[in-house]
Design a protein around this motif. Structure first.
Motif, PDB file in Angstrom:
ATOM      1  N   UNK A   1       0.835  -1.219   0.000  1.00 22.93           N
ATOM      2  CA  UNK A   1       0.000   0.000   0.000  1.00 22.93           C
ATOM      3  C   UNK A   1       0.864   1.261   0.000  1.00 22.93           C
ATOM      4  N   UNK A   2       1.957   1.212  -0.768  1.00 24.36           N
ATOM      5  CA  UNK A   2       2.825   2.370  -0.885  1.00 24.36           C
ATOM      6  C   UNK A   2       3.826   2.541   0.246  1.00 24.36           C
ATOM      7  N   UNK A   3       3.804   1.652   1.224  1.00 24.69           N
ATOM      8  CA  UNK A   3       4.728   1.754   2.356  1.00 24.69           C
ATOM      9  C   UNK A   3       5.907   0.803   2.146  1.00 24.69           C
ATOM     10  N   UNK A   4       7.134   1.274   2.356  1.00 29.99           N
ATOM     11  CA  UNK A   4       8.296   0.389   2.208  1.00 29.99           C
ATOM     12  C   UNK A   4       8.358  -0.621   3.341  1.00 29.99           C
ATOM     13  N   UNK A   5       8.782  -1.821   3.010  1.00 24.44           N
ATOM     14  CA  UNK A   5       8.852  -2.847   4.041  1.00 24.44           C
ATOM     15  C   UNK A   5       9.638  -4.055   3.597  1.00 24.44           C
ATOM     16  N   UNK A   6       9.500  -5.122   4.364  1.00 20.55           N
ATOM     17  CA  UNK A   6      10.240  -6.349   4.112  1.00 20.55           C
ATOM     18  C   UNK A   6       9.346  -7.551   4.375  1.00 20.55           C
ATOM     19  N   UNK A   7       9.676  -8.674   3.745  1.00 21.90           N
ATOM     20  CA  UNK A   7       9.009  -9.940   4.029  1.00 21.90           C
ATOM     21  C   UNK A   7       9.884 -10.767   4.959  1.00 21.90           C
ATOM     22  N   UNK A   8       9.251 -11.459   5.877  1.00 22.01           N
ATOM     23  CA  UNK A   8       9.962 -12.384   6.747  1.00 22.01           C
ATOM     24  C   UNK A   8       9.786 -13.799   6.211  1.00 22.01           C
ATOM     25  N   UNK A   9      10.903 -14.464   5.935  1.00 17.83           N
ATOM     26  CA  UNK A   9      10.887 -15.846   5.448  1.00 17.83           C
ATOM     27  C   UNK A   9      11.604 -16.727   6.456  1.00 17.83           C
TER      28      UNK A   9
ATOM     29  N   UNK B   1       6.245 -15.583   5.944  1.00 22.51           N
ATOM     30  CA  UNK B   1       5.372 -15.430   7.108  1.00 22.51           C
ATOM     31  C   UNK B   1       4.583 -14.134   7.097  1.00 22.51           C
ATOM     32  N   UNK B   2       5.082 -13.108   6.376  1.00 28.78           N
ATOM     33  CA  UNK B   2       4.336 -11.867   6.342  1.00 28.78           C
ATOM     34  C   UNK B   2       5.227 -10.670   6.097  1.00 28.78           C
ATOM     35  N   UNK B   3       4.591  -9.489   6.105  1.00 32.31           N
ATOM     36  CA  UNK B   3       5.245  -8.213   5.790  1.00 32.31           C
ATOM     37  C   UNK B   3       5.353  -7.373   7.044  1.00 32.31           C
ATOM     38  N   UNK B   4       6.493  -6.706   7.202  1.00 35.69           N
ATOM     39  CA  UNK B   4       6.655  -5.738   8.278  1.00 35.69           C
ATOM     40  C   UNK B   4       7.121  -4.418   7.670  1.00 35.69           C
ATOM     41  N   UNK B   5       6.730  -3.277   8.238  1.00 31.33           N
ATOM     42  CA  UNK B   5       7.176  -1.991   7.707  1.00 31.33           C
ATOM     43  C   UNK B   5       8.659  -1.765   7.972  1.00 31.33           C
ATOM     44  N   UNK B   6       9.309  -1.065   7.070  1.00 35.05           N
ATOM     45  CA  UNK B   6      10.715  -0.733   7.274  1.00 35.05           C
ATOM     46  C   UNK B   6      10.828   0.325   8.381  1.00 35.05           C
ATOM     47  N   UNK B   7      11.671   0.057   9.372  1.00 33.31           N
ATOM     48  CA  UNK B   7      11.855   1.055  10.439  1.00 33.31           C
ATOM     49  C   UNK B   7      12.392   2.369   9.866  1.00 33.31           C
ATOM     50  N   UNK B   8      11.837   3.488  10.302  1.00 34.45           N
ATOM     51  CA  UNK B   8      12.248   4.802   9.819  1.00 34.45           C
ATOM     52  C   UNK B   8      12.801   5.608  10.991  1.00 34.45           C
ATOM     53  N   UNK B   9      13.939   6.219  10.756  1.00 41.70           N
ATOM     54  CA  UNK B   9      14.544   7.053  11.788  1.00 41.70           C
ATOM     55  C   UNK B   9      14.933   6.249  13.008  1.00 41.70           C
ATOM     56  N   UNK B  10      14.380   6.647  14.153  1.00 44.69           N
ATOM     57  CA  UNK B  10      14.724   5.992  15.416  1.00 44.69           C
ATOM     58  C   UNK B  10      13.816   4.809  15.743  1.00 44.69           C
ATOM     59  N   UNK B  11      12.912   4.493  14.833  1.00 45.03           N
ATOM     60  CA  UNK B  11      12.026   3.346  15.076  1.00 45.03           C
ATOM     61  C   UNK B  11      12.839   2.067  15.182  1.00 45.03           C
ATOM     62  N   UNK B  12      12.399   1.186  16.048  1.00 49.07           N
ATOM     63  CA  UNK B  12      13.067  -0.095  16.219  1.00 49.07           C
ATOM     64  C   UNK B  12      12.366  -1.169  15.408  1.00 49.07           C
ATOM     65  N   UNK B  13      13.154  -2.074  14.848  1.00 54.65           N
ATOM     66  CA  UNK B  13      12.585  -3.192  14.110  1.00 54.65           C
ATOM     67  C   UNK B  13      11.815  -4.092  15.067  1.00 54.65           C
TER      68      UNK B  13
END
Length: 265
Positions: free
Chosen positions: A91-99, A114-126
């Motif tokens: 949906x236009x948000x950068x992210x990654x798939x977990x395999x 297993x699914x998609x997680x958003x890419x951490x931005x700035x000080x956000x933690x994975x």
């Protein structure tokens, strides 16, 4: 009297118009072939989703793999060999798939997206993902491979795979929690390369998990574009351009022939 240079220009114009006709007609045929391909993919998806769910077993062969067919597998996660597949947007948000490999009985593994997680931005933690240590069942749809991202280079096994050459995996935390920031990241993930690096024996299939989203993972997997009508529309346009060029070709040729006849008379 007709100047020779004028005749040469006319011949050149005829040649160029002929090339335009051939190119446009070829592009129109190509668009029709793309429409046929999309109809075939749509039919394949329909067949897969109408088929009875399959229980994945260690002796499963490539012949039994039917893309888009519902399937389930029972085993335990090999969380230490989890991989993040990078540059996957949702949906236009950068992210990654977990395999993560799921170990079945007899030690055979199946790779699970297993699914998609958003890419951490700035000080956000994975995020940290819970990975059960006990046996459990995963449900999803089968795929022949991890959906690929276009690359400007050739993906090969070994050193070009993006996986470490000496990879021992990572240790899961307490209760099976895995810190996704510490995982290996790759642009594309190949089963052959993953088997070579991990020493696991994989089934020739990837399972796209589709159970309800949990653990911070989203499971909205990309689907191929199936709009065959769009290709038919493009084909109509190309054939229209070819027809216009063909009419221009005939008009130039008719004027050229008429001038030649006047010169003879």
């Amino acid at each position: 009297m007709q100047h020779p240079a004028s005749n040469k220009l006319t011949v050149l114009a005829l040649l160029l118009l002929g090339i335009v006709v051939l190119v446009c007609a070829s592009l129109g045929r190509w668009q029709l072939s793309r429409a046929d391909e999309r109809r075939a993919i749509s039919a394949e998806i329909e067949r897969g989703r109408l088929a009875a769910p399959l229980l994945m077993r260690p002796d499963m062969t490539i012949e039994s793999v039917q893309p888009w067919r519902a399937a389930s597998a029972s085993g335990h996660w090999a969380a230490q060999f989890s991989v993040m597949v990078d540059n996957r947007n949702l949906d236009g948000r950068p992210g990654l798939w977990l395999a993560t490999p799921l170990i079945l009985e007899d030690g055979v593994a199946v790779l699970v997206l297993r699914g998609w997680i958003p890419r951490p931005i700035g000080t956000e933690q994975a995020p940290k993902i819970a990975t059960q240590l006990s046996m459990h069942t995963v449900e999803g749809e089968m795929s022949l491979r991890v959906p690929r991202l276009f690359e400007l280079w050739t993906s090969k096994k070994g050193e070009d795979s993006g996986l470490p050459s000496t990879w021992k995996g990572i240790a899961a935390g307490e209760s099976g929690w895995v810190d996704t920031s510490s995982l290996v990241r790759v642009q594309n993930l190949d089963l052959g390369s993953l088997a070579e690096r991990t020493g696991l024996k994989f089934l020739p299939v990837v399972l796209l998990q589709n159970s309800p989203a949990q653990e911070g993972l989203s499971r909205n997997w990309p689907k191929p574009s199936l709009d065959a009508d769009k290709n038919v529309g493009y084909a109509t346009q190309w054939f229209g351009f070819a027809a216009i060029a063909a009419i221009a070709f005939c008009a130039v040729l008719w004027r050229f022939v008429r001038r030649r006849r006047r010169q003879i008379e």
